[in-house]
Design a protein around this motif. Structure first.
Motif, short mmCIF file in Angstrom:
data_model
loop_
_atom_site.label_atom_id
_atom_site.label_comp_id
_atom_site.label_asym_id
_atom_site.label_seq_id
_atom_site.Cartn_x
_atom_site.Cartn_y
_atom_site.Cartn_z
N HIS A 38 0.85 -1.20 0.00
CA HIS A 38 0.00 0.00 0.00
C HIS A 38 0.88 1.24 0.00
CE1 HIS A 38 -3.85 2.05 0.94
NE2 HIS A 38 -3.16 2.82 1.74
N ASP A 40 0.92 5.20 0.32
CA ASP A 40 0.13 6.34 0.79
C ASP A 40 0.67 7.65 0.23
OD1 ASP A 40 -0.45 4.61 3.79
OD2 ASP A 40 -2.01 5.42 2.50
N HIS A 71 -2.90 4.80 -2.81
CA HIS A 71 -3.97 5.54 -2.13
C HIS A 71 -3.68 7.04 -2.25
CE1 HIS A 71 -5.80 6.45 2.16
NE2 HIS A 71 -6.47 7.06 1.17
N MET A 73 -4.33 10.54 -1.35
CA MET A 73 -4.95 11.46 -0.40
C MET A 73 -4.66 12.88 -0.90
SD MET A 73 -3.94 9.38 3.05
CE MET A 73 -2.70 8.38 2.22
N ASP A 180 -8.09 0.79 6.45
CA ASP A 180 -6.77 1.42 6.50
C ASP A 180 -6.69 2.38 7.69
OD1 ASP A 180 -5.05 3.65 4.09
OD2 ASP A 180 -4.49 2.92 6.09
ZN ZN Z 1 -3.66 4.50 2.97
#
Ligand code: ZN
Ligand code: DX5
Length: 221
Positions: A38, A40, A71, A73, A180
């Motif tokens: 994963h 981020d 992911h 953000m 998460d």
């Molecule tokens: Zn994440």
């Protein structure tokens, strides 16, 4: 019910050597297993933190056969999906909270050859992402307010996980349901019972004395 998948977050790895953190995940993967990592990605606007960008993902890509679960953000994810797809992302997930063309961006992610995902924060109701369920490969229900690893699990998100899983079953949809933030072996079990099947773990994974045992326990949920 989907088989459980562990997606270690390298946000919790040594940022002076993310290749080693990624390799630590890779070394646990059984041959022929499609193991996930994963990634981020933070912009300092949607979340009050910065992490790394497409150049870092591109640097990790050639030496890893892991599934790059990316992911975003970001306040404006639609501006960056081409760059992350080109860098080697396998799945790109985008948040529902910022105001942009969610459906168009989800479609564009698939046009670029990646799987897509929609993400909602702990305070965002499940209804916010309901219109998108039939057009995604993954739903990510954040179990912390995004921005930092090492936060405490938000148990109040559990009913929302169950709601999303219920919609999935009722509509015979095939997206994965990921959680998460604050995920360890105990909270992962709670999330599994609520309907989740994909588990992002940063702090708990990289701090584990026996990461292989950690991964095996997630796989057995
Ligand atoms: Zn994440
Ligand atoms: C939040 C990040 C974190 C990270 C994992 O913005 O998305 O949730 O992936 O965090 P921990 O360390 O709680 O597993």
């Amino acid at each position: 019910m989907f088989a459980p998948i562990l997606a270690p977050s390298i946000l919790a790895a040594d940022h002076a050597n993310l290749a080693a953190g990624t390799a630590a995940v890779e070394n646990l993967a059984r041959p022929q297993e499609l193991a996930w990592v994963h990634l981020d990605i933070m912009d300092g606007h949607f979340v009050p933190n910065l992490s790394f960008g497409p150049q870092t993902v591109a640097a990790l890509r050639p030496n890893s056969r892991l599934f790059f679960d990316t992911h975003l953000m970001l306040d404006e994810p639609h501006r960056y999906i081409e760059a992350f797809a080109k860098a080697g992302a396998d799945l790109i997930s985008i948040h529902i909270e910022p105001d942009y063309d969610h459906a168009g961006t989800l479609a564009r992610i698939r046009e670029l050859g990646c799987k897509n995902g929609i993400v909602l924060n702990p305070g965002t109701p499940a209804a916010a992402i309901e219109p998108h369920l039939a057009r995604v490969d993954l739903v990510l229900a954040m179990t912390v307010q995004p921005g930092f690893g090492g936060q405490s699990f938000r148990r109040d998100v559990l009913p929302k996980i169950t709601q999303i899983d219920t919609w999935r079953r009722e509509r015979s949809l095939a997206f994965r349901l990921e959680v998460d933030g604050g995920i360890d072996l105990d909270t992962a079990a709670e999330c599994r019972a609520a309907g989740a099947d994909t588990f992002v773990a940063g702090t708990s994974f990289f701090a584990a004395a026996d990461r292989a045992a950690f991964a095996a326990k997630i796989a057995a949920l």
